[in-house]
Design an enzyme around this catalytic site. Sequence first.
Site, PDB file in Angstrom:
ATOM      1  N   HIS A  57       0.825  -1.214   0.000  1.00 20.03           N
ATOM      2  CA  HIS A  57       0.000   0.000   0.000  1.00 20.03           C
ATOM      3  C   HIS A  57       0.852   1.254   0.000  1.00 20.03           C
ATOM      4  CE1 HIS A  57      -3.056  -2.862   0.860  1.00 20.03           C
ATOM      5  NE2 HIS A  57      -2.545  -3.164   2.035  1.00 20.03           N
ATOM      6  N   HIS A 219      -6.884  -4.553  -0.772  1.00 17.43           N
ATOM      7  CA  HIS A 219      -6.095  -5.778  -0.748  1.00 17.43           C
ATOM      8  C   HIS A 219      -6.402  -6.671  -1.932  1.00 17.43           C
ATOM      9  CE1 HIS A 219      -5.938  -4.507   3.462  1.00 17.43           C
ATOM     10  NE2 HIS A 219      -4.763  -5.042   3.448  1.00 17.43           N
TER      11      HIS A 219
END
Lengths: 357, 357, 208, 208
Positions: A57, A219
């Site tokens: 991320h 995700h």
Amino acid sequence: MKKLINAVDDVVKEQLEGMEMAHGDMLAVNYEPFFVYRKDAPVSGKVAVISGGGSGHEPMHGGFVGMGMLDAACPGAVFTSPTPDQMYEAAKKVNSGAGVLNLVKNYTGDVLNFETAAELAHGDGIPVQNILIDDDASVKDSLYTAGRRGVGTTVIAEKIVGGAAEDGYDLDKLADLARKVNMYGRSMGIALSGASVPGADKPLFELSDEEFEFGIGIHGEPGRVRQAMKSADEITEMMVAAILDDEAYTRTVREWDREKGEWEEKELTDEPFASGQDVILFVNSMGGTPVSELYAVYRKAAMILKDRGFNVVRNLVGPYITSLEMQGASITIVRADEEILKYWDAPVKTPGLRWGG
Amino acid sequence: MKKLINAVDDVVKEQLEGMEMAHGDMLAVNYEPFFVYRKDAPVSGKVAVISGGGSGHEPMHGGFVGMGMLDAACPGAVFTSPTPDQMYEAAKKVNSGAGVLNLVKNYTGDVLNFETAAELAHGDGIPVQNILIDDDASVKDSLYTAGRRGVGTTVIAEKIVGGAAEDGYDLDKLADLARKVNMYGRSMGIALSGASVPGADKPLFELSDEEFEFGIGIHGEPGRVRQAMKSADEITEMMVAAILDDEAYTRTVREWDREKGEWEEKELTDEPFASGQDVILFVNSMGGTPVSELYAVYRKAAMILKDRGFNVVRNLVGPYITSLEMQGASITIVRADEEILKYWDAPVKTPGLRWGG
Amino acid sequence: MVTKEAVSKWLDAMTDIYLENQKYLTELDSAIGDGDHGNNMARGFKKVREKLPELQEKDIGGLLKGVGMTLMSTVGGASGPLYGTFYMRAGGAVDGKEELDLADVVALFDAGLGGVVSRGRAELGDKTMIDALTPAVEALKAAQEAGQSVEEALQAAAAAAEQGMKDTAPLQARKGRASYLGERSIGHQDPGSTSTYFMMKTASENLT
Amino acid sequence: MVTKEAVSKWLDAMTDIYLENQKYLTELDSAIGDGDHGNNMARGFKKVREKLPELQEKDIGGLLKGVGMTLMSTVGGASGPLYGTFYMRAGGAVDGKEELDLADVVALFDAGLGGVVSRGRAELGDKTMIDALTPAVEALKAAQEAGQSVEEALQAAAAAAEQGMKDTAPLQARKGRASYLGERSIGHQDPGSTSTYFMMKTASENLT
Ligand SMILES: Nc1ncnc2c1ncn2[C@@H]1O[C@H](COP(=O)(O)OP(=O)(O)O)[C@@H](O)[C@H]1O
Ligand SMILES: Nc1ncnc2c1ncn2[C@@H]1O[C@H](COP(=O)(O)OP(=O)(O)O)[C@@H](O)[C@H]1O
Ligand SMILES: [Mg+2]
Ligand SMILES: [Mg+2]
Ligand SMILES: [Mg+2]
Ligand SMILES: [Mg+2]
């Protein structure tokens, strides 16, 4: 699935090494277990702010370590929550005595691992609190799910809470602010393509050239609905509407009772947005979408907000909370008050976010 | 080829609108013809720095408009050089009387259009100079090509020249500094995927899952060689070697003779790098590659530089000069001296680059 | 009686089965999660295998607690703290023992299940590992009451876990990542219940 | 004599041919450039068509200079200033004229070619629009010397341009983007020489 990586097992370690080599003026890296920490930690008298989560991320969270934001970040394997020893060791490293606030994105793995870490830190006499970020408006029902995921508001919260920590907030006041920012923020994300974890031979989900995924997490989880591809304006309208028209959201969270040394359940309700409010507008790339396209989204989002009577008083546009190389974008809107703006504007010096000072 | 856009013909205009809405504190946009300019332009007594080029490389150049960097940026259609009227109107808008320095990436289109613009500005009595950025070490021979392309060094030059302009350099001194930064900088780029211009039904070039393109430009042009996919370390080694082992490079450039009002040819030779030098290391994403992968490249590049006796004294890691959503990366190495470091460190406040002050 | 060697053999067999099924578990997780469950379990048990010689120095309780600590600090994700807690509590239930009788075996798995429930707060039918583990523990208890052998009890438990695992397919997930899919989670078998079934299957084959 | 109406018809036919061949020119440019030449020419000539009513008020010189200005400020890229300069110089060569004879036509294209060369500094054989334009102008001059009609001269010029365009295929580019490909540019026809052939072809069909 080509990536600029070496052996799959070394991906996180080597990225951390590169980060440390590039930003050694702001941060350092602990390798066993992994955590990134502020070069000058512990900062005397200051509550330490820690976050963490799966890798993939970036710049969140490691790129937000530095003056005015995080004291430490704990990266897990790609898309996998970190383990409690990481947060526990990080807490010991950055705690100045004023305690540690953990900002935890609401994913089962993150929550469970951070809870264990908090118990361990408490056992060592470190004052600790965990505040959950659960702002993903694409998750409707908290009763029949693991609750809303933590997405874009995390970045905003890390900046604001980091600013207030720098300004001397004590642990309880800081926890109150973190909870408020989370309750004031809501997000929606979309994907034009899937992401693939290093070593995987295909993306986690695949989209044809004619469709996009609405309501994705960060995700590589598939979203709620798959739709025929639309224009930037239409997609932006859908995202902003999902945020602004979202109703009150109630869920039970667990916070740490330092007196009793046990978890305490709290029911929290986020109020819906209301015309006339000041807001921070954050348009984020999922990684593979260039900033140019984000401006098209920003344009429409700002127009809708204006039409609906909101004042966009601050903004952020760029790839800040990403999902590897996924193409797509998310919009986060955070209601702003004086306290929030004060600490949004406060100086920050991290690899990922930098201004003032 | 999904993108977050509306009508293909409106892409550039709407992205500019979004930029202006998001960054109205730093910049404003002129729509007929297109140029982005510093909110407080003209800045009294200061030489104005202008750049421009095809759109699709964001944040370059529009995202670098603001205090300490560019006074104006002129965006063409996607991957197409802007037209002379854009640079001419921009020059009139931002010239404070101290003149205008145009930083021009060496592409035939950019060169021709900026030359015409310089002639027009000169005709209006504006002191003007064009300095070419031609740093792409993947182009070997200047006799049998249009010369080296302008790539990563452009970002570094815009920052440093912008800093010096802010500090009061006059037009000639500023042109000398710009020429020096360009002659001190070299770049190499690779692509893992092609980019597709809005409206096109396929990318400009296509790569299989087993190959990458070595020596690409920033306009989706195919590179010099296509190779079997390699590890991040191997690819980084190839790129760094291509830069450090690059021999002296000689070419003829045209600069403006303000006395005679005509173009003057100058032969310039870039010396090769030499062990012991201080350098700025810039690892750039082509747009679709996330910053996490850049850190793997940075790690190896910094290790090689150290091994070969160079001192990496500053760095930049991120998507700064992109090629739409292309996956890939470029490395730029710029030799640094005291003057260069002084203006690299000088405060800058633009949407794309921000520190100090 | 189940010896410490048998427990070690079980841990070893589990490592094998998770490595062999790394791809399979990851595929199950890709369908309704984030595609890492196989990698998580493989990473954890590779570390368990590495540490086994050292852990074997302790009694069975200490050995299992060591497994729990190892999983806790190498797996991550949801399954890391859940399986970590499982083995720590399981070890706690057989502290100091060098051999296990059926009562110990029941206590071991029962305590493990209790740990997973208290950490994860999932309920039966939420489409999690609980759905395989609960019937397995119930089967153990039933076998104990019926006076069966350890071997028979664990075989019944493995069969119950397998059935519980299969029964997760028609369920809609209400915990973990899969819950975000809403109705789209229906029709897919839960990866965590599958790794739990592998745990029970290898237990029945080795804890003899 | 070539009237201003004929010149307008030519510009109109050119707009059509560039719009019809937008994809084709872009494909040629994708192979060895950046895939925008068709879009560039189409964008420029759509604007020319829009401005034509207003530009027609002027004499042929003014009209062509107006076309040059329009292309200069709408096309961009390499071809924008090159074609822009072409038409500005071409217009300058026939300033004040309401009709053109063969000498004027030759002067017009010759001046245009001079403009392209002085802006772009390409040489014959560099694989650019020059390679189509130079033989076309030579053919015009030869026809003039041979005392042919405007129509015959332009037909010869179009044929020469077509041959020049085709002859770019085996060349290695030394100017413009295609030069970066080195030997990989060999075997592809140059997009700019193709748009120049379209200019000469429509000239031969309309400037009568
Ligand atoms: N609250 C919970 N209680 C029990 N088991 C859970 C819970 N949440 C998730 N699980 C189990 O964890 C499994 C997923 O594990 P894993 O993929 O390793 O972690 P993550 O979901 O963090 O990626 C699910 O299939 C489910 O069986
Ligand atoms: N220096 C030059 N002189 C003459 N023609 C040139 C020169 N450089 C490029 N060209 C022509 O321009 C054409 C490309 O035009 P276009 O694609 O519109 O611009 P760009 O290359 O900037 O994308 C080439 O095919 C070539 O014929
Ligand atoms: Mg996971
Ligand atoms: Mg072009
Ligand atoms: Mg998972
Ligand atoms: Mg082109």
